[in-house]
Design a protein around this motif. Structure first.
Motif, PDB file in Angstrom:
ATOM      1  N   LEU A  36      -3.696 -42.895 -10.668  1.00 23.11           N
ATOM      2  CA  LEU A  36      -3.781 -43.331 -12.065  1.00 23.11           C
ATOM      3  C   LEU A  36      -3.097 -42.330 -12.990  1.00 23.11           C
ATOM      4  O   LEU A  36      -2.984 -41.149 -12.678  1.00 23.11           O
ATOM      5  N   PRO A  37      -2.637 -42.799 -14.151  1.00 27.71           N
ATOM      6  CA  PRO A  37      -1.928 -41.926 -15.093  1.00 27.71           C
ATOM      7  C   PRO A  37      -2.777 -40.740 -15.536  1.00 27.71           C
ATOM      8  O   PRO A  37      -4.006 -40.838 -15.639  1.00 27.71           O
ATOM      9  N   LYS A  38      -2.122 -39.640 -15.792  1.00 27.06           N
ATOM     10  CA  LYS A  38      -2.797 -38.429 -16.290  1.00 27.06           C
ATOM     11  C   LYS A  38      -2.856 -38.421 -17.815  1.00 27.06           C
ATOM     12  O   LYS A  38      -3.624 -37.683 -18.397  1.00 27.06           O
ATOM     13  N   ASP A  39      -2.016 -39.250 -18.446  1.00 28.40           N
ATOM     14  CA  ASP A  39      -1.998 -39.373 -19.902  1.00 28.40           C
ATOM     15  C   ASP A  39      -2.809 -40.596 -20.313  1.00 28.40           C
ATOM     16  O   ASP A  39      -3.010 -41.509 -19.510  1.00 28.40           O
ATOM     17  N   PRO A  40      -3.255 -40.650 -21.570  1.00 27.63           N
ATOM     18  CA  PRO A  40      -4.018 -41.811 -22.041  1.00 27.63           C
ATOM     19  C   PRO A  40      -3.245 -43.119 -21.837  1.00 27.63           C
ATOM     20  O   PRO A  40      -2.069 -43.206 -22.173  1.00 27.63           O
ATOM     21  N   GLU A  41      -3.910 -44.082 -21.272  1.00 29.51           N
ATOM     22  CA  GLU A  41      -3.317 -45.395 -20.998  1.00 29.51           C
ATOM     23  C   GLU A  41      -4.416 -46.445 -20.993  1.00 29.51           C
ATOM     24  O   GLU A  41      -5.596 -46.125 -20.975  1.00 29.51           O
ATOM     25  N   ARG A  42      -3.997 -47.701 -20.936  1.00 26.83           N
ATOM     26  CA  ARG A  42      -4.905 -48.832 -20.757  1.00 26.83           C
ATOM     27  C   ARG A  42      -4.736 -49.325 -19.323  1.00 26.83           C
ATOM     28  O   ARG A  42      -3.607 -49.462 -18.841  1.00 26.83           O
ATOM     29  N   ILE A  43      -5.855 -49.616 -18.665  1.00 24.77           N
ATOM     30  CA  ILE A  43      -5.847 -50.048 -17.274  1.00 24.77           C
ATOM     31  C   ILE A  43      -6.525 -51.406 -17.171  1.00 24.77           C
ATOM     32  O   ILE A  43      -7.669 -51.570 -17.603  1.00 24.77           O
ATOM     33  N   LEU A  44      -5.839 -52.389 -16.606  1.00 28.59           N
ATOM     34  CA  LEU A  44      -6.411 -53.703 -16.368  1.00 28.59           C
ATOM     35  C   LEU A  44      -6.942 -53.737 -14.941  1.00 28.59           C
ATOM     36  O   LEU A  44      -6.198 -53.502 -13.989  1.00 28.59           O
TER      37      LEU A  44
END
Length: 94
Positions: A36-44
């Motif tokens: 998963l991304p290490k930076d802020p993101e949205r995950i569906l």
């Protein structure tokens, strides 16, 4: 986990699915920590089912915002309940 397997029942809110989800959540978490991304993101999350996984994973990723989804509308009450009980503020209500 030494808990005996309940009878097979694929319904997302069944005891079997809860048992299976509890068994595999640690290996999945390990993989998500790598991928998963290490930076802020949205995950569906696709096919969220009971919401047990998203509510288990969310506290490990404070920087991510999770959106559950499922074709069975009946599961969203359970997802909301778990989210509220666990105080996960990075899971969107459906």
């Amino acid at each position: 986990m030494n808990q005996e397997m309940p009878p097979l029942d694929p319904h997302p809110l069944s005891k079997y699915v809860a048992w299976a989800g509890s068994r595999n959540r640690e290996p999945i978490l390990g993989l998500l920590k790598e991928k998963l991304p290490k930076d802020p993101e949205r995950i569906l999350e696709l096919a969220s089912g009971s919401g047990m996984h998203i509510n288990y994973f969310a506290p490990h990723f404070d920087h991510l915002h999770f959106q559950p989804s499922d074709k069975d509308i009946e599961v969203f009450d359970n997802i909301k309940k778990l989210t509220s009980e666990r105080g996960n503020d990075n899971i969107a209500y459906c």
